[in-house]
Enzyme design. Structure first.
Site, PDB file in Angstrom:
ATOM      1  N   ASN A 177      -1.322  15.923   4.014  1.00 39.10           N
ATOM      2  CA  ASN A 177      -1.909  14.917   4.290  1.00 39.10           C
ATOM      3  C   ASN A 177      -2.947  14.190   3.488  1.00 39.10           C
ATOM      4  OD1 ASN A 177      -1.051  12.956   6.472  1.00 39.10           O
ATOM      5  ND2 ASN A 177      -3.300  12.706   7.008  1.00 39.10           N
ATOM      6  N   GLU A 178      -3.650  15.232   3.121  1.00 41.42           N
ATOM      7  CA  GLU A 178      -4.922  14.495   1.929  1.00 41.42           C
ATOM      8  C   GLU A 178      -4.466  14.338   0.794  1.00 41.42           C
ATOM      9  OE1 GLU A 178      -7.918  13.864   3.192  1.00 41.42           O
ATOM     10  OE2 GLU A 178      -8.032  14.812   4.995  1.00 41.42           O
ATOM     11  N   SER A 179      -3.503  15.099   0.255  1.00 42.51           N
ATOM     12  CA  SER A 179      -3.189  14.742  -1.281  1.00 42.51           C
ATOM     13  C   SER A 179      -1.809  15.103  -1.443  1.00 42.51           C
ATOM     14  CB  SER A 179      -4.155  15.666  -1.951  1.00 42.51           C
ATOM     15  OG  SER A 179      -3.729  17.024  -1.884  1.00 42.51           O
ATOM     16  N   CYS A 229      -9.106   9.769   4.162  1.00 45.08           N
ATOM     17  CA  CYS A 229      -9.100  11.050   4.825  1.00 45.08           C
ATOM     18  C   CYS A 229     -10.226  11.680   3.956  1.00 45.08           C
ATOM     19  CB  CYS A 229      -7.861  11.853   4.263  1.00 45.08           C
ATOM     20  SG  CYS A 229      -6.431  11.060   5.044  1.00 45.08           S
TER      21      CYS A 229
END
Length: 421
Positions: A146-148, A16
């Site tokens: 979603n990224e982290s 991502c």
């Protein structure tokens, strides 16, 4: 289950990587990250060949000659003692957005637990951010999750080493060298200490996983403390993500897309390609899966029909904001996961259609299908094991020429069939 969920997040972090400026649907056949020409490289049975450390020093000297300039000595100091990271090469060839069926990826990334946590965290988005940038808070918390995993899993790799490995490996050398130069400048200019410049295997950094170039261009000091801290400041990270999406062309007052129902007579060659206003699609029997119609602004936009898991799976009307999300990460599965998570946070119901339970494609299956299609004259844009837009378009042409439903979807059985040709 907790371990499996955490592992999925870790794998997703590196893939991502926010990016600008490549436009959507331009040579989307490569791994996540800015689009670059595909260069074929040797593969082992379980993935790309490990990097040859003996040539790394020669590449490094070439990089310094090409990009060092007046900062060559400072760059050389930061690159001293580095060796290539074989894990970076392995992960670059097996990103989950592209290797797993869309439904499997989306259902994990936009799970009920993720939506519930995003709804709980939405208060972390400063109220001035959606007002200033026009990006809904629901989209921002979906990206953050979603990224982290809301800042919990940011990646702990040395960003400079990761980018040097990708540059040396050569598949996306020009892009990786540019990102490496920017990462070095972050350290040399004192924007972030080298020890704190940590991120994913792909060089993405912080809670919203920014690449170095976008950190320098689009990072926002939302807290006003004189520094952009996307690692430790929720506000800075979320405002930076909003700035990136706004720069990419986010349409205020519009959603990302809708699930649609297709008529039995639908021409599947029209999917994943041509864009038309809503009235054009409606005239051909396309309806919103839950009834109604797009709002007046959305109805005037050119939109595409997407079939992320072929004719047997859910279908979507992709509005311009879907493609803006893909400027953050150029994957249909990723953009759908963000959009559907945001919808869930906003209280909208889930999908009407069910995702098919297709098995994942192995790297060898993906490469074999690309090689077979290319050998038959259906150009996939390279053989890289990533089933992107170029590969889907090539497959669609082959399907149409062979009397198949031309939905451009590569199943495991079809990959095996192509591999035997």
């Amino acid at each position: 289950m907790r371990f499996r969920y955490r592992l999925l997040i870790i794998l997703s972090v590196g893939a991502c990587a926010p990016m600008l400026p490549p436009p959507p649907e331009v040579s989307v056949g490569t791994a996540t990250g800015p689009i670059a020409p595909v260069q074929e490289r040797p593969y082992l049975a379980d993935g790309p060949a490990a990097p040859d450390a003996s040539g790394f020093e020669a590449w490094k000297q070439g990089f310094l000659a090409r990009h060092g300039g007046a900062r060559r000595e400072a760059y050389e100091r930061e690159l001293a003692g580095l060796t290539p990271d074989p894990e970076v090469v392995r992960l670059d060839g097996n990103q989950p957005e592209f290797s797993r069926p869309a439904g499997a990826y989306v259902q994990n990334a936009a799970s009920a637990a993720r939506i519930a946590e995003a709804r709980r965290r939405i208060g972390a988005v400063p109220s001035s951010v959606p007002q200033r940038y026009g990006v809904p808070a629901e989209i921002l918390v979906a990206i953050w999750g979603n990224e982290s995993s809301f800042g919990q899993v940011q990646g702990n790799k040395d960003v400079i080493r990761s980018l040097a490995t990708l540059a040396y490996d050569g598949r996306r050398r020009d892009w990786a060298e540019g990102q490496l130069r920017d990462a070095l400048n972050i350290v040399v200019d004192g924007r972030r200490a080298r020890s704190g410049l940590l991120g994913s295997w792909a060089g993405a950094m912080g809670q919203t996983q920014f690449m170095p170039d976008n950190f320098l261009r689009l990072g926002v000091d939302q807290t006003g403390d004189g520094q952009v801290d996307i690692w430790n400041s929720d506000a800075d990270a979320l405002a930076s993500a909003a700035n990136l999406l706004a720069e990419a062309g986010w349409r205020r007052g519009q959603t990302w897309g809708y699930e649609v129902a297709l008529p039995a007579s639908f021409d599947y060659e029209q999917a994943d390609g041509p864009t038309h206003p809503w009235r054009w699609w409606a005239a051909r029997g396309v309806t919103l899966a839950r009834g109604g119609a797009p709002n007046s602004a959305e109805a005037l936009e050119d939109a595409a029909i997407l079939l992320p898991q072929g004719a047997a799976g859910p279908a979507f009307l992709a509005l311009p904001n879907h493609y803006v999300i893909r400027r953050y990460n150029n994957s249909v599965s990723y953009a759908l996961a963000i959009g559907l998570t945001a919808d869930g946070v906003d209280g909208k119901p889930g999908l009407v259609a069910a995702w098919p339970n297709d098995p994942p494609l192995s790297l060898n299956q993906r490469i074999g299908a690309q090689r077979a299609l290319s050998a038959m004259g259906y150009d996939t844009g390279g053989v890289d094991g990533v089933v992107g837009a170029n590969t889907r378009a090539a497959l669609k042409r082959w399907q149409a020429a062979n009397g198949r439903i031309a939905d451009g979807y590569l199943t495991a059985s079809l990959a095996d069939e192509l591999g035997r040709m």
